[in-house]
Scaffold this motif. Structure first.
Motif, PDB file in Angstrom:
ATOM      1  N   UNK B 331       0.859  -1.181   0.000  1.00 52.54           N
ATOM      2  CA  UNK B 331       0.000   0.000   0.000  1.00 52.54           C
ATOM      3  C   UNK B 331       0.891   1.225   0.000  1.00 52.54           C
ATOM      4  N   UNK B 332       0.428   2.265  -0.690  1.00 48.53           N
ATOM      5  CA  UNK B 332       1.135   3.540  -0.573  1.00 48.53           C
ATOM      6  C   UNK B 332       0.151   4.684  -0.704  1.00 48.53           C
ATOM      7  N   UNK B 333       0.515   5.805  -0.129  1.00 46.78           N
ATOM      8  CA  UNK B 333      -0.353   6.984  -0.119  1.00 46.78           C
ATOM      9  C   UNK B 333       0.505   8.214  -0.356  1.00 46.78           C
ATOM     10  N   UNK B 334      -0.172   9.324  -0.644  1.00 45.45           N
ATOM     11  CA  UNK B 334       0.563  10.509  -1.090  1.00 45.45           C
ATOM     12  C   UNK B 334       0.180  11.738  -0.285  1.00 45.45           C
ATOM     13  N   UNK B 335       0.981  12.772  -0.487  1.00 40.17           N
ATOM     14  CA  UNK B 335       0.666  14.045   0.156  1.00 40.17           C
ATOM     15  C   UNK B 335      -0.524  14.720  -0.518  1.00 40.17           C
ATOM     16  N   UNK B 336      -0.971  14.182  -1.631  1.00 40.28           N
ATOM     17  CA  UNK B 336      -2.172  14.681  -2.294  1.00 40.28           C
ATOM     18  C   UNK B 336      -3.423  13.983  -1.752  1.00 40.28           C
ATOM     19  N   UNK B 337      -3.236  13.004  -0.841  1.00 41.06           N
ATOM     20  CA  UNK B 337      -4.384  12.365  -0.211  1.00 41.06           C
ATOM     21  C   UNK B 337      -4.933  11.172  -0.950  1.00 41.06           C
ATOM     22  N   UNK B 338      -4.118  10.542  -1.773  1.00 37.30           N
ATOM     23  CA  UNK B 338      -4.543   9.329  -2.469  1.00 37.30           C
ATOM     24  C   UNK B 338      -3.954   8.097  -1.779  1.00 37.30           C
ATOM     25  N   UNK B 339      -4.701   6.999  -1.826  1.00 36.85           N
ATOM     26  CA  UNK B 339      -4.264   5.723  -1.264  1.00 36.85           C
ATOM     27  C   UNK B 339      -4.489   4.619  -2.289  1.00 36.85           C
ATOM     28  N   UNK B 340      -3.434   3.831  -2.528  1.00 32.86           N
ATOM     29  CA  UNK B 340      -3.532   2.686  -3.442  1.00 32.86           C
ATOM     30  C   UNK B 340      -3.073   1.428  -2.729  1.00 32.86           C
ATOM     31  N   UNK B 341      -3.672   0.287  -3.126  1.00 28.72           N
ATOM     32  CA  UNK B 341      -3.274  -1.012  -2.595  1.00 28.72           C
ATOM     33  C   UNK B 341      -3.045  -1.957  -3.770  1.00 28.72           C
ATOM     34  N   UNK B 342      -2.042  -2.809  -3.627  1.00 34.40           N
ATOM     35  CA  UNK B 342      -1.801  -3.887  -4.604  1.00 34.40           C
ATOM     36  C   UNK B 342      -1.822  -5.221  -3.867  1.00 34.40           C
ATOM     37  N   UNK B 343      -2.461  -6.205  -4.489  1.00 36.15           N
ATOM     38  CA  UNK B 343      -2.528  -7.542  -3.889  1.00 36.15           C
ATOM     39  C   UNK B 343      -1.503  -8.478  -4.521  1.00 36.15           C
ATOM     40  N   UNK B 344      -0.732  -7.978  -5.499  1.00 29.62           N
ATOM     41  CA  UNK B 344       0.150  -8.864  -6.263  1.00 29.62           C
ATOM     42  C   UNK B 344       1.526  -8.241  -6.482  1.00 29.62           C
ATOM     43  N   UNK B 345       2.099  -7.748  -5.411  1.00 30.68           N
ATOM     44  CA  UNK B 345       3.464  -7.212  -5.439  1.00 30.68           C
ATOM     45  C   UNK B 345       3.627  -6.028  -6.385  1.00 30.68           C
ATOM     46  N   UNK B 346       2.542  -5.307  -6.604  1.00 33.62           N
ATOM     47  CA  UNK B 346       2.635  -4.087  -7.392  1.00 33.62           C
ATOM     48  C   UNK B 346       2.287  -4.231  -8.857  1.00 33.62           C
ATOM     49  N   UNK B 347       1.999  -5.456  -9.319  1.00 33.09           N
ATOM     50  CA  UNK B 347       1.630  -5.614 -10.733  1.00 33.09           C
ATOM     51  C   UNK B 347       0.360  -4.827 -11.052  1.00 33.09           C
ATOM     52  N   UNK B 348      -0.572  -4.818 -10.121  1.00 30.20           N
ATOM     53  CA  UNK B 348      -1.817  -4.075 -10.303  1.00 30.20           C
ATOM     54  C   UNK B 348      -2.123  -3.304  -9.023  1.00 30.20           C
ATOM     55  N   UNK B 349      -2.621  -2.087  -9.224  1.00 30.39           N
ATOM     56  CA  UNK B 349      -2.965  -1.230  -8.090  1.00 30.39           C
ATOM     57  C   UNK B 349      -4.443  -0.859  -8.156  1.00 30.39           C
ATOM     58  N   UNK B 350      -5.030  -0.631  -6.992  1.00 31.91           N
ATOM     59  CA  UNK B 350      -6.397  -0.139  -6.942  1.00 31.91           C
ATOM     60  C   UNK B 350      -6.432   1.069  -6.019  1.00 31.91           C
ATOM     61  N   UNK B 351      -7.050   2.141  -6.508  1.00 37.60           N
ATOM     62  CA  UNK B 351      -7.167   3.327  -5.664  1.00 37.60           C
ATOM     63  C   UNK B 351      -8.262   3.093  -4.633  1.00 37.60           C
TER      64      UNK B 351
END
Lengths: 95, 365
Positions: B331-351
């Protein structure tokens, strides 16, 4: 002549028409204050990024003379030799 | 895999849970308050929330019931005679707690042991779940500290604390700007360990001075603890010998950034969220990506699936990229207030959210 080098974020304010590369500026100066005055005469835009309106080094600007940090933001009387190397760097923050 | 995320933000501690419908916001604590870090202590399930209340100083709260209730506990404190400053020409001044930058749990054999990294540069230890703290003077009084200085902050600070999984008394900490330090005796004595790093922001002859290096973040592989990664101000560095020697790794599209994560099961796999450079803290070409290596930095993949296709100006802070204990979910998030999660080591992300306050830290719990 003392040699002046600038950190990357400050180099952009060096007068672009000058024949000297930004990392090889040289000025005649007996002390650091004189050197900064010569530097700002050469590149007036740089001044406001290095010192405040009272001529004090900005809080996040650091100056080294011959690899030793200048220990004051207000006392710039440190003598320079003809072969002194002055390095001006800045910290950056934010996200 | 971890099913819960704790987000320390400018305006509260946000809890996201993974349910049948996917990830969703489950709770907010300390709404309106600025959080610098939250520790989820895997040993006993306690949460520790570090608040930076500006005019009112830094505070620390503990919850033993997953946020149902909180108790304010002690914060680290400097002694009257402690002073900070000098390395960058700022005049020395009395040291006072300015930021609880990171927290770390001690080993499983050390119940109640906590570590706190602070600005202006002190490492603190608690042996009673944060009821009391003391400064590790063996590090604080090292003569090299006179050369430390602040990077983005006014004063130096400790943001990364790695407790060695092989021996809880062995520690590695990273300091901006003061290098990487190593202790084998519960933090009593320290040696500097960043040979191989370089600092282009310094005068050339000082660029390899170990005591002024600016590691932005350091992580250690749980299963292979000699493998360490550092996202440094000047690039990415990797060590395969516990930090004795560091090798510079060139990361495309940019080696500048703040965050790094390492696979807990594979020290050759690491992730980064690059930005252009220090004076331009936005994604390269305004195209946000996460970068992954699976071979110790010999090759990289720029992962963009599920991330914004159009212009994006997100920046991810040093504690805002996390990997769970399985090594699969990130998971990673930004100073712009977005959050993304990946279930497969980063191949795919979901906001997961696009409307959060600026995020300082993300942790799986």
């Amino acid at each position: 002549m003392a040699k002046v080098s600038l950190g990357s974020a400050l180099r952009r304010w060096i007068a672009s028409a000058d024949e000297q590369p930004a990392d090889q500026l040289r000025f005649n100066a007996a002390n650091l204050d004189e050197l900064l005055r010569a530097l700002f005469a050469h590149s007036p835009q740089l001044r406001g990024y290095v010192v405040d309106e009272h001529g004090r080094l900005r809080h996040h600007v650091t100056v080294f003379v011959n690899n030793t940090v200048v220990p004051s933001k207000t006392d710039l009387s440190q003598p320079l030799e003809v072969d002194s190397e002055v390095y001006i760097m800045q910290a950056l923050s934010g996200g | 895999m971890s099913e819960r995320l704790l987000l320390s933000t400018r305006k509260g501690l946000f809890v996201f849970d993974r349910g049948a419908q996917g990830w969703a916001q489950q709770a907010v604590h300390f709404l309106g308050d600025n959080l610098s870090y939250t520790l989820c202590d895997q040993r006993d399930g306690s949460w520790y929330a570090a608040l930076n209340l500006g005019h009112f100083g830094c505070k620390l709260h503990r919850s033993s019931d997953q946020g149902e209730s909180w108790t304010e506990i002690a914060v680290p404190a400097y002694a009257e005679q402690d002073r900070v400053g000098g390395g960058d020409g700022k005049e020395p001044q009395p040291a006072a707690l300015q930021l609880l930058w990171t927290l770390a749990a001690g080993g499983a054999d050390q119940p109640g042991r906590l570590w706190a990294g602070t600005i202006p540069g002190g490492l603190f230890r608690s042996d009673d779940h944060g009821a009391s703290w003391y400064l590790l003077r063996g590090l604080w009084e090292r003569p090299e500290r006179e050369r430390w200085f602040g990077g983005g902050y006014d004063w130096p600070g400790i943001h990364s604390i790695c407790v060695d999984p092989r021996s809880s008394s062995e520690l590695r900490v990273a300091v901006s700007c003061g290098g990487v330090w190593h202790s084998q005796d519960d933090g009593q004595t320290w040696t500097i360990r960043c040979r191989g790093m370089r600092a282009d922001y310094m005068p050339p002859e000082l660029s390899e001075d170990e005591a002024i290096q600016d590691p932005h973040c350091m992580v250690q592989c749980a299963k292979d603890p000699d493998q360490l990664w550092v996202q440094h101000h000047n690039g990415v560095f990797r060590s395969t010998d516990g930090g004795a020697l560091w090798e510079e790794i060139k990361v495309p599209p940019s080696s500048f950034g703040f965050a790094v994560a390492v696979d807990p099961n594979d020290g050759q796999s690491a992730w980064f969220v690059p930005a252009v450079k220090d004076e331009k803290r936005v994604p390269v070409d305004a195209r946000l990506c996460v970068v992954r290596t699976r071979d110790g930095g010999r090759s990289f993949q720029q992962l963009r699936s599920g991330l914004p296709e159009g212009p994006s100006y997100d920046l991810t802070y040093r504690h805002a990229l996390a990997i769970d204990s399985s090594g699969q979910r990130l998971a990673f998030a930004s100073t712009t207030g977005n959050l993304w999660v990946s279930e497969d080591q980063g191949d795919h992300w979901k906001q997961i959210s696009g409307h959060l306050p600026p995020v300082a830290a993300v942790a799986f719990c």
